[in-house]
Design a protein around this motif. Structure first.
Motif, PDB file in Angstrom:
ATOM      1  N   LYS A  81      14.549  18.962   4.305  1.00 58.36           N
ATOM      2  CA  LYS A  81      13.639  19.579   5.276  1.00 58.36           C
ATOM      3  C   LYS A  81      14.076  19.270   6.704  1.00 58.36           C
ATOM      4  N   ALA A  82      14.574  18.055   6.938  1.00 58.79           N
ATOM      5  CA  ALA A  82      15.017  17.697   8.286  1.00 58.79           C
ATOM      6  C   ALA A  82      16.228  18.515   8.708  1.00 58.79           C
ATOM      7  N   ARG A  83      17.160  18.757   7.775  1.00 55.84           N
ATOM      8  CA  ARG A  83      18.372  19.509   8.113  1.00 55.84           C
ATOM      9  C   ARG A  83      18.046  20.876   8.701  1.00 55.84           C
ATOM     10  N   PHE A  84      17.030  21.516   8.158  1.00 55.36           N
ATOM     11  CA  PHE A  84      16.786  22.917   8.512  1.00 55.36           C
ATOM     12  C   PHE A  84      15.499  23.109   9.298  1.00 55.36           C
ATOM     13  N   THR A  85      15.005  22.030   9.904  1.00 52.48           N
ATOM     14  CA  THR A  85      13.905  22.133  10.866  1.00 52.48           C
ATOM     15  C   THR A  85      14.251  21.400  12.154  1.00 52.48           C
ATOM     16  N   ASN A  86      15.548  21.053  12.320  1.00 52.97           N
ATOM     17  CA  ASN A  86      15.969  20.245  13.463  1.00 52.97           C
ATOM     18  C   ASN A  86      15.073  19.012  13.593  1.00 52.97           C
ATOM     19  N   GLY A  87      14.910  18.331  12.469  1.00 56.45           N
ATOM     20  CA  GLY A  87      14.010  17.186  12.423  1.00 56.45           C
ATOM     21  C   GLY A  87      14.738  15.879  12.170  1.00 56.45           C
ATOM     22  N   THR A  88      13.958  14.794  12.131  1.00 56.56           N
ATOM     23  CA  THR A  88      14.482  13.464  11.829  1.00 56.56           C
ATOM     24  C   THR A  88      13.577  12.794  10.812  1.00 56.56           C
ATOM     25  N   VAL A  89      14.185  11.942   9.983  1.00 51.04           N
ATOM     26  CA  VAL A  89      13.459  11.221   8.946  1.00 51.04           C
ATOM     27  C   VAL A  89      13.392   9.748   9.314  1.00 51.04           C
ATOM     28  N   THR A  90      12.203   9.169   9.220  1.00 54.79           N
ATOM     29  CA  THR A  90      12.007   7.738   9.444  1.00 54.79           C
ATOM     30  C   THR A  90      11.491   7.119   8.158  1.00 54.79           C
ATOM     31  N   ASP A  91      12.184   6.113   7.657  1.00 54.86           N
ATOM     32  CA  ASP A  91      11.748   5.393   6.471  1.00 54.86           C
ATOM     33  C   ASP A  91      10.871   4.220   6.906  1.00 54.86           C
ATOM     34  N   ILE A  92       9.642   4.217   6.430  1.00 56.93           N
ATOM     35  CA  ILE A  92       8.677   3.177   6.781  1.00 56.93           C
ATOM     36  C   ILE A  92       8.516   2.246   5.582  1.00 56.93           C
ATOM     37  N   ALA A  93       8.766   0.976   5.799  1.00 61.28           N
ATOM     38  CA  ALA A  93       8.711  -0.007   4.720  1.00 61.28           C
ATOM     39  C   ALA A  93       7.267  -0.384   4.396  1.00 61.28           C
ATOM     40  N   THR A  94       7.080  -0.964   3.223  1.00 60.98           N
ATOM     41  CA  THR A  94       5.779  -1.506   2.849  1.00 60.98           C
ATOM     42  C   THR A  94       5.315  -2.518   3.888  1.00 60.98           C
ATOM     43  N   GLY A  95       4.022  -2.524   4.187  1.00 61.98           N
ATOM     44  CA  GLY A  95       3.518  -3.456   5.193  1.00 61.98           C
ATOM     45  C   GLY A  95       2.045  -3.744   5.009  1.00 61.98           C
ATOM     46  N   THR A  96       1.502  -4.507   5.948  1.00 61.10           N
ATOM     47  CA  THR A  96       0.089  -4.866   5.930  1.00 61.10           C
ATOM     48  C   THR A  96      -0.508  -4.676   7.312  1.00 61.10           C
ATOM     49  N   VAL A  97      -1.799  -4.411   7.346  1.00 63.10           N
ATOM     50  CA  VAL A  97      -2.578  -4.341   8.574  1.00 63.10           C
ATOM     51  C   VAL A  97      -3.707  -5.351   8.447  1.00 63.10           C
ATOM     52  N   THR A  98      -3.926  -6.142   9.492  1.00 63.07           N
ATOM     53  CA  THR A  98      -4.931  -7.213   9.377  1.00 63.07           C
ATOM     54  C   THR A  98      -6.265  -6.866  10.007  1.00 63.07           C
ATOM     55  N   ALA A  99      -6.288  -6.024  11.049  1.00 66.64           N
ATOM     56  CA  ALA A  99      -7.561  -5.757  11.727  1.00 66.64           C
ATOM     57  C   ALA A  99      -7.499  -4.430  12.463  1.00 66.64           C
ATOM     58  N   GLU A 100      -7.518  -3.345  11.704  1.00 69.53           N
ATOM     59  CA  GLU A 100      -7.530  -2.008  12.306  1.00 69.53           C
ATOM     60  C   GLU A 100      -8.965  -1.604  12.598  1.00 69.53           C
ATOM     61  N   ASN A 101      -9.250  -1.296  13.856  1.00 67.23           N
ATOM     62  CA  ASN A 101     -10.610  -0.935  14.240  1.00 67.23           C
ATOM     63  C   ASN A 101     -10.977   0.459  13.759  1.00 67.23           C
ATOM     64  N   LEU A 102     -12.184   0.590  13.230  1.00 71.35           N
ATOM     65  CA  LEU A 102     -12.768   1.898  12.968  1.00 71.35           C
ATOM     66  C   LEU A 102     -13.563   2.330  14.199  1.00 71.35           C
TER      67      LEU A 102
END
Length: 234
Positions: A81-102
């Motif tokens: 999809k990136a090749r033919f939409t002039n896009g870029t791919v970012t690989d996001i590793a597994t992680g944790t969030v400790t205090a995301e505000n709602l």
């Protein structure tokens, strides 16, 4: 003796390599491609005489040639999809969030999206001096998409609520944020009409257009495909 006919029924693999400074990089297979064709066109100049009253054509000659290609991809990986939409791919590793505000305050019946999808081990606390855990019976979690809907609120809630969670690895695609690239293409096929005879087609410089559409809701009994066209360069 009559020359035997030769027929064609093709299947095969398409491999693509990026061309940088006229150097062809490593080829990679793009997966299932259900349609691949090349087309040819020419531009002609012509002259009609002006002496007979018939304006008959007296000259016609070729002034340019063009070669195009059309492909239908079915492997919906991020790189294709990136090749033919002039896009870029970012690989996001597994992680944790400790205090995301709602949002403050939380409203019952409203859906809230966390910053990450693919969540697990979700714990919601309030903002009291001694944080209290919000029991899970107060909300519905859609873990795959990272969405929360509060069905009710605890007595005397201290806003904002904070969410701790783990999230899964993912690939993230950004559209139209890279310059157009030039590719080389290699088709490695077999001619089933002639006993599986090998067929090789190499196109050394391609200017591919943007994907014609990215179908995200499908119907009927056919899988979605990504249609791509382009021009062959010298």
């Amino acid at each position: 003796m009559a020359k035997p006919e030769r027929y064609y029924y093709g299947q095969g693999k398409i491999k693509i390599a990026e061309v940088i400074a006229n150097v062809v990089g490593a080829y990679s297979w793009v997966g299932d491609v259900s349609a691949f064709s090349v087309g040819f066109a020419e531009e002609k100049a012509a002259h009609q005489e002006s002496y007979s009253g018939q304006r008959s054509k007296v000259r016609e000659f070729n002034i340019s040639n063009d070669m195009t290609l059309n492909m239908t991809f079915h492997d919906f990986n991020a790189e294709n999809k990136a090749r033919f939409t002039n896009g870029t791919v970012t690989d996001i590793a597994t992680g944790t969030v400790t205090a995301e505000n709602l949002p403050n305050p939380v409203v019952v019946g409203t859906e809230y999206a966390l910053a990450n999808p693919g969540v697990s081990s979700v714990v919601i606390t309030d903002s009291a001096g001694t944080p209290a855990v919000v029991p899970a019976n107060h909300y519905t979690l859609d873990a795959a998409f990272g969405n929360l809907i509060f069905n009710s609120l605890p007595a005397s809630p201290a806003f904002p609520f904070k969410v701790a969670y783990s999230y899964a690895a993912r690939s993230q695609l950004a559209f139209l944020n890279a310059s157009q690239k030039t590719y080389a293409l290699k088709y490695e096929g077999v001619n089933l009409a002639e006993g599986g005879a090998p067929v090789i087609v190499e196109l050394y410089r391609l200017s591919t257009g943007l994907m014609q559409e990215l179908a995200l809701i499908t119907s009927g009994n056919a899988l979605a495909g990504m249609q791509v066209s382009g021009s062959v360069l010298r």
